[in-house]
Design a protein around this motif. Sequence first.
Motif, PDB file in Angstrom:
ATOM      1  N   PHE A  48      17.390 -12.739  16.167  1.00 37.67           N
ATOM      2  CA  PHE A  48      16.392 -13.632  16.380  1.00 37.67           C
ATOM      3  C   PHE A  48      16.469 -14.249  17.817  1.00 37.67           C
ATOM      4  O   PHE A  48      15.667 -14.497  18.526  1.00 37.67           O
ATOM      5  CB  PHE A  48      16.341 -14.676  15.342  1.00 37.67           C
ATOM      6  CG  PHE A  48      15.307 -15.620  15.493  1.00 37.67           C
ATOM      7  CD1 PHE A  48      13.924 -15.678  15.135  1.00 37.67           C
ATOM      8  CD2 PHE A  48      15.847 -17.170  15.889  1.00 37.67           C
ATOM      9  CE1 PHE A  48      12.987 -16.612  15.320  1.00 37.67           C
ATOM     10  CE2 PHE A  48      14.859 -17.759  16.169  1.00 37.67           C
ATOM     11  CZ  PHE A  48      13.425 -17.998  15.768  1.00 37.67           C
ATOM     12  N   PHE A  49      17.868 -14.942  17.760  1.00 35.79           N
ATOM     13  CA  PHE A  49      18.079 -15.540  18.999  1.00 35.79           C
ATOM     14  C   PHE A  49      18.276 -14.556  20.502  1.00 35.79           C
ATOM     15  O   PHE A  49      18.027 -14.992  21.590  1.00 35.79           O
ATOM     16  CB  PHE A  49      19.510 -16.691  18.693  1.00 35.79           C
ATOM     17  CG  PHE A  49      19.160 -17.745  18.035  1.00 35.79           C
ATOM     18  CD1 PHE A  49      18.238 -18.580  18.605  1.00 35.79           C
ATOM     19  CD2 PHE A  49      19.703 -18.004  16.880  1.00 35.79           C
ATOM     20  CE1 PHE A  49      17.855 -19.641  17.829  1.00 35.79           C
ATOM     21  CE2 PHE A  49      19.379 -18.858  16.041  1.00 35.79           C
ATOM     22  CZ  PHE A  49      18.307 -19.864  16.571  1.00 35.79           C
ATOM     23  N   MET A  50      18.899 -13.365  20.156  1.00 36.12           N
ATOM     24  CA  MET A  50      18.560 -12.510  21.396  1.00 36.12           C
ATOM     25  C   MET A  50      17.388 -12.226  21.693  1.00 36.12           C
ATOM     26  O   MET A  50      17.350 -12.327  23.010  1.00 36.12           O
ATOM     27  CB  MET A  50      19.421 -11.053  20.719  1.00 36.12           C
ATOM     28  CG  MET A  50      20.893 -11.389  20.790  1.00 36.12           C
ATOM     29  SD  MET A  50      21.699  -9.901  19.849  1.00 36.12           S
ATOM     30  CE  MET A  50      21.314  -8.602  20.924  1.00 36.12           C
ATOM     31  N   GLU A  51      16.505 -11.984  20.836  1.00 31.57           N
ATOM     32  CA  GLU A  51      14.967 -12.039  21.347  1.00 31.57           C
ATOM     33  C   GLU A  51      14.507 -13.225  22.036  1.00 31.57           C
ATOM     34  O   GLU A  51      13.909 -13.137  23.137  1.00 31.57           O
ATOM     35  CB  GLU A  51      14.067 -11.973  20.175  1.00 31.57           C
ATOM     36  CG  GLU A  51      12.568 -11.408  20.404  1.00 31.57           C
ATOM     37  CD  GLU A  51      11.903 -11.174  19.076  1.00 31.57           C
ATOM     38  OE1 GLU A  51      10.542 -11.023  19.456  1.00 31.57           O
ATOM     39  OE2 GLU A  51      12.499 -10.890  18.268  1.00 31.57           O
ATOM     40  N   LEU A  52      15.097 -14.478  21.659  1.00 25.91           N
ATOM     41  CA  LEU A  52      14.569 -15.554  22.428  1.00 25.91           C
ATOM     42  C   LEU A  52      15.372 -15.672  23.961  1.00 25.91           C
ATOM     43  O   LEU A  52      14.547 -16.086  24.746  1.00 25.91           O
ATOM     44  CB  LEU A  52      15.072 -16.944  21.507  1.00 25.91           C
ATOM     45  CG  LEU A  52      14.922 -18.304  22.400  1.00 25.91           C
ATOM     46  CD1 LEU A  52      13.582 -18.561  22.687  1.00 25.91           C
ATOM     47  CD2 LEU A  52      15.662 -19.423  21.488  1.00 25.91           C
ATOM     48  N   THR A  53      16.717 -15.625  23.992  1.00 26.50           N
ATOM     49  CA  THR A  53      17.131 -15.545  25.194  1.00 26.50           C
ATOM     50  C   THR A  53      16.726 -14.465  26.230  1.00 26.50           C
ATOM     51  O   THR A  53      16.484 -14.650  27.250  1.00 26.50           O
ATOM     52  CB  THR A  53      18.640 -15.339  25.105  1.00 26.50           C
ATOM     53  OG1 THR A  53      19.119 -13.983  24.350  1.00 26.50           O
ATOM     54  CG2 THR A  53      19.389 -16.388  24.476  1.00 26.50           C
ATOM     55  N   LYS A  54      16.260 -13.152  25.677  1.00 22.26           N
ATOM     56  CA  LYS A  54      15.692 -12.310  26.526  1.00 22.26           C
ATOM     57  C   LYS A  54      14.317 -12.648  26.973  1.00 22.26           C
ATOM     58  O   LYS A  54      13.902 -12.565  28.285  1.00 22.26           O
ATOM     59  CB  LYS A  54      15.621 -10.866  25.786  1.00 22.26           C
ATOM     60  CG  LYS A  54      16.835 -10.303  25.519  1.00 22.26           C
ATOM     61  CD  LYS A  54      16.660  -8.773  24.387  1.00 22.26           C
ATOM     62  CE  LYS A  54      17.957  -8.034  24.251  1.00 22.26           C
ATOM     63  NZ  LYS A  54      17.652  -6.913  23.338  1.00 22.26           N
ATOM     64  N   ALA A  55      13.595 -13.421  26.104  1.00 22.88           N
ATOM     65  CA  ALA A  55      12.174 -13.765  26.346  1.00 22.88           C
ATOM     66  C   ALA A  55      12.418 -15.087  27.688  1.00 22.88           C
ATOM     67  O   ALA A  55      11.735 -14.803  28.591  1.00 22.88           O
ATOM     68  CB  ALA A  55      11.431 -14.272  25.504  1.00 22.88           C
ATOM     69  N   ILE A  56      13.423 -15.823  27.419  1.00 21.70           N
ATOM     70  CA  ILE A  56      13.444 -16.630  28.425  1.00 21.70           C
ATOM     71  C   ILE A  56      13.814 -16.263  29.738  1.00 21.70           C
ATOM     72  O   ILE A  56      13.331 -16.549  30.803  1.00 21.70           O
ATOM     73  CB  ILE A  56      14.670 -18.081  28.024  1.00 21.70           C
ATOM     74  CG1 ILE A  56      13.940 -18.710  26.843  1.00 21.70           C
ATOM     75  CG2 ILE A  56      14.699 -18.846  29.163  1.00 21.70           C
ATOM     76  CD1 ILE A  56      15.015 -19.510  26.100  1.00 21.70           C
ATOM     77  N   ARG A  57      14.882 -15.215  29.564  1.00 15.87           N
ATOM     78  CA  ARG A  57      15.184 -14.491  30.987  1.00 15.87           C
ATOM     79  C   ARG A  57      14.202 -13.989  31.712  1.00 15.87           C
ATOM     80  O   ARG A  57      13.956 -13.935  32.807  1.00 15.87           O
ATOM     81  CB  ARG A  57      16.266 -13.639  30.801  1.00 15.87           C
ATOM     82  CG  ARG A  57      17.724 -14.133  30.250  1.00 15.87           C
ATOM     83  CD  ARG A  57      18.411 -15.133  31.415  1.00 15.87           C
ATOM     84  NE  ARG A  57      19.013 -14.404  32.314  1.00 15.87           N
ATOM     85  CZ  ARG A  57      19.337 -14.831  33.385  1.00 15.87           C
ATOM     86  NH1 ARG A  57      19.144 -16.120  33.748  1.00 15.87           N
ATOM     87  NH2 ARG A  57      19.672 -13.666  34.220  1.00 15.87           N
ATOM     88  N   ALA A  58      13.191 -13.240  31.003  1.00 16.24           N
ATOM     89  CA  ALA A  58      12.137 -12.502  31.425  1.00 16.24           C
ATOM     90  C   ALA A  58      11.233 -13.551  32.235  1.00 16.24           C
ATOM     91  O   ALA A  58      10.786 -13.156  33.224  1.00 16.24           O
ATOM     92  CB  ALA A  58      11.473 -11.643  30.393  1.00 16.24           C
ATOM     93  N   HIS A  59      10.942 -14.435  31.435  1.00 11.84           N
ATOM     94  CA  HIS A  59       9.914 -15.613  32.018  1.00 11.84           C
ATOM     95  C   HIS A  59      10.354 -16.362  33.184  1.00 11.84           C
ATOM     96  O   HIS A  59       9.778 -16.653  34.201  1.00 11.84           O
ATOM     97  CB  HIS A  59       9.380 -16.676  30.707  1.00 11.84           C
ATOM     98  CG  HIS A  59       8.667 -17.523  31.399  1.00 11.84           C
ATOM     99  ND1 HIS A  59       7.301 -17.248  31.413  1.00 11.84           N
ATOM    100  CD2 HIS A  59       8.982 -18.924  31.562  1.00 11.84           C
ATOM    101  CE1 HIS A  59       6.736 -18.358  31.916  1.00 11.84           C
ATOM    102  NE2 HIS A  59       7.385 -19.452  32.019  1.00 11.84           N
TER     103      HIS A  59
END
Length: 388
Positions: A134-145
């Motif tokens: 769940f949190f890996m998905e969050l950090t990936k999304a923040i990095r992409a944004h």
Amino acid sequence: MSQISTLMNNIVATDAQLQQIAEKVNNGIRLTPEDGLYLFEYAPLGWLGALANQVREQKHGHRTYFNRNFHIEPTNVCVFSCKFCSYSRLYNKREEGWELSLDQMLDIVKKYDGQPVTEVHIVGGVHPKMDMYFFMELTKAIRAHRPDLHIKGFTAVELDYMFRKAKVSVEEGMRLMNEAGLQSLPGGGAEIFDQSVREQICADKVDGDGWLRIHKAAHQLGMHSNATMLYGHVESYAHRIDHMEQLRQLQDETKGFNTFIPLKFRNHDNEMSHVKETTLIEDMKVYAVARLYMDNFPHIKAYWPMLGRHNAQLSLSFGVNDIDGTIDDSTKIYSMAGSEEQSPSMTTEELVALIHQAGRVAVERDTLYKEVKVFERSTAPVPDASLN
């Protein structure tokens, strides 16, 4: 002879052991645990502060650091029941707390689009349904944004639970989190490493050895982290020194810690409300001893939302050279525990004014202490209203 030198000489003349400790500090000789304990027990506060300030100025001059940051607290629902915690709610009472979705957390990040923040700090309760993936998905999304935003997140307590639930080793778990965008670790969850103390205040979460192992694994990947110590509850001076010694030893090995952050126990609305909080004198003593003992830590930080902005300002004369960041009213951890700062937010201008009023030079930094901007002191008086 300077006023500080005169003060120190007048005091140490009456105590040979303090004089020996001062000579060690002046000659760059590492203090022993016995020295650290003696400072806590016998050093007069004025002398202790003067010596700590001397070390602080040798390392950093008048430079005092802060950063532009905001927090995301995914949840205060937690599987653990730390007695000192006023923040969390057990899972069976989760309706009393909050649980943010990935979209809600990304919306918080997007709120700062176009603003010169350099760090997002992610920390919260240990929720059984918010796992590593769940949190890996969050950090990936923040990095992409927003690739320029440094992601500092997840205490060793959170990570230990995630790794155990995912059935991965600490080393493998840290590698996966790092590859997903996590760049550094906060220092939370350390409390006091001594197991007898942990049995009294936080018996069911990762122990001191586990905390140290997670930070070591992060350092071995080239990540940096912070370290904390929760003081002023049931621990002794010896427990504090043992805690600092274990951190100092790991820092000798990895050199991965950026800063040491003493955190004052607050007794509002928790299971340790009967424990009296420490005095301001004791608070300043902790910062000063930390600066003298933690000789391989570049920085000592006073977390102003916990200590209060004016007390954080005072700590700049007791070895502290960092007062954290703008925060922007994005953390509830200490406000819920009864800290002076119930809506912790300061503008850059207010932080700079606070630092300048203490006679220091304000320096905006990034997470890894790269200087972003130096705010030289103005000769014009700074209005007190800026600190209200």
